[in-house]
Scaffold this motif. Sequence first.
Motif, PDB file in Angstrom:
ATOM      1  N   ASN A   1      -0.686   7.912  -0.750  1.00  0.00           N
ATOM      2  CA  ASN A   1      -1.409   8.625  -1.589  1.00  0.00           C
ATOM      3  C   ASN A   1      -2.048   7.751  -2.771  1.00  0.00           C
ATOM      4  OD1 ASN A   1      -0.590  11.086  -0.177  1.00  0.00           O
ATOM      5  ND2 ASN A   1       1.341  10.873  -1.433  1.00  0.00           N
ATOM      6  N   GLU A   2      -2.142   6.342  -2.410  1.00  0.00           N
ATOM      7  CA  GLU A   2      -3.007   5.465  -3.476  1.00  0.00           C
ATOM      8  C   GLU A   2      -4.010   4.677  -2.764  1.00  0.00           C
ATOM      9  OE1 GLU A   2      -0.294   2.953  -5.796  1.00  0.00           O
ATOM     10  OE2 GLU A   2       0.960   4.671  -6.326  1.00  0.00           O
ATOM     11  N   THR A   3      -5.120   4.812  -3.273  1.00  0.00           N
ATOM     12  CA  THR A   3      -6.245   4.122  -2.695  1.00  0.00           C
ATOM     13  C   THR A   3      -6.109   2.587  -2.346  1.00  0.00           C
ATOM     14  OG1 THR A   3      -7.525   5.887  -3.819  1.00  0.00           O
ATOM     15  CG2 THR A   3      -8.893   4.024  -2.870  1.00  0.00           C
ATOM     16  N   ASN A   4      -5.767   1.923  -3.615  1.00  0.00           N
ATOM     17  CA  ASN A   4      -5.518   0.504  -3.448  1.00  0.00           C
ATOM     18  C   ASN A   4      -4.160  -0.012  -3.351  1.00  0.00           C
ATOM     19  OD1 ASN A   4      -8.444   0.253  -4.141  1.00  0.00           O
ATOM     20  ND2 ASN A   4      -8.006   0.791  -6.407  1.00  0.00           N
ATOM     21  N   GLU A   5      -4.048  -1.187  -3.159  1.00  0.00           N
ATOM     22  CA  GLU A   5      -2.857  -1.883  -2.986  1.00  0.00           C
ATOM     23  C   GLU A   5      -2.275  -2.185  -4.234  1.00  0.00           C
ATOM     24  OE1 GLU A   5      -1.945  -4.503   0.837  1.00  0.00           O
ATOM     25  OE2 GLU A   5      -3.443  -5.299  -0.406  1.00  0.00           O
TER      26      GLU A   5
ATOM     27  N   LYS B   1       1.049  -1.047   0.093  1.00  0.00           N
ATOM     28  CA  LYS B   1      -0.021   0.099   0.064  1.00  0.00           C
ATOM     29  C   LYS B   1       0.744   1.123   0.060  1.00  0.00           C
ATOM     30  CE  LYS B   1      -4.070   2.130   0.485  1.00  0.00           C
ATOM     31  NZ  LYS B   1      -3.297   3.595   0.567  1.00  0.00           N
TER      32      LYS B   1
END
Length: 503
Positions: free
Chosen positions: A242-246, A239
Amino acid sequence: MSSKQKQCERIQQQFEDERINREIIKSLKLNSPELEEESLVKQFLIIGSDAAEQPNYQSSGYKKKIGVVKPKILFQFPSISLDGFSYNLLEQFCFPDVTYRKKRTRQKEKDLITAQQKIYCDHLHYHKVFSFVFPGKRNELFAIGLRKKRFMSRDPKEYETENICYILLTSVPFFEIHYHLLENILMDSGLNDFVSSSIDSTQTNNSGLVLKSIQNLISVFTDYQKITVTPSTQTISFKFPNETNEFFYDCCCDMPLTYHYSELYLLTLFEEYNILDLLKMVTAFMLEHKILLVSKNLLLLSATIHFLLSSITPFKFESSIISVLCPELYTVLEAPTPLLVGMTHLPTNIPITKEYTFIADLDNKKFITPITFLLPNANGWVAEEINRTLNESPKRNTKIQLPQTQLIENEIGTTRHIMDVFKKAMEIIIEPFPCCCIKSVYEEHGKEDISCFMPEVFFAWWEEKDLLFIKQFVKTQMFENFKMRKLLEIDSKKKKEKKKQSE
């Protein structure tokens, strides 16, 4: 003595030589296993000049000046040095020639804003990536890096820019996930503030003046460092900030950790150069000629070195690799041993023997080699299949700035198909090998039964047009090491079968 007796004696001698070779391997531990489990990354570094350094600026055009600066390590985490690793050499690799800092006089207020905005995404271009290979205690160590300009404005009327290198040290060259981490880290604008200060990283930690961006960087890196991988690891997930998804990375399981190649590098080479020139280079590499790669572009040097290392799997180059040859090391070119060397220019004061040397002038697309033949099938279906794949694939748009991850996603089908072609070409070379090995048929008290490779039988498999390559290839250390590994595998398998039958 009859010819049959002579043949028997020759075979007996081959077995005796094979036993001696194995004893040498055992005593020197030359047949060490591949990495079985390894931390995904070892260290993070920032290399550039001290922001406090004041170069002697010289005029370089309208309202532009340049000054020479000296690179150094600005930040290192963890701060403990890796045993046996040359950080000085890493600095020289990152900045092999003169390092310049540029100073510009801004004409309007918006000039400053425009320059800052441009530098914010400066690293989002594939020409900014590079990687180096270093010898390690157990296996190679890879420095995987991105370049990004540093922006400094100490005067209301002027601003300075200069390249800074951000590097991950790792034994596991999973290039794409490493580049994704670097890209993510470099999107933090606070990092520019840190490298634009003159605070030393070790002093920063002790004084408690660590910037928030550095605290975040250390936190992310620490989590990333906890990931361990093995040759059977199928995917890695992480993860990123600043990224929503893994983010999921395909590890190509059952592949030795050090044999992984960079998707990003391959298409750079195959779109730039003639496929037959690249195949000549692979041929020379497998025959253990000196490979001298000349370019001022670190991307091209990195791409070519890693292409050569990964294209010959399951064979392995075990001689010296120097990613960027510094003037202090020019004398290694005189050594009568195989070399894989990158350099920004050919030295004029060192004589280079042309007989067993392949020179690739990458910037001018000139390839100089005494080789007049190619490895089996190279000028046939190998070249045809690669050219067909490239013709059917969309061309890379070099003007668009894309994250490396996005670029890789766009090209992964093409690059993997090209590497499958090389994999098949190598499989064809080794396909007859098991049929060319015989087990000891002589009962000798106290001596272990072993298998032995018969080169004459191996040669008989090949057509006349391929024999020139094959006969030279079996004499190389690369083939010798492969042969030893395979013979040990064959004997180990036979022992297990024999034990199973006796139970």
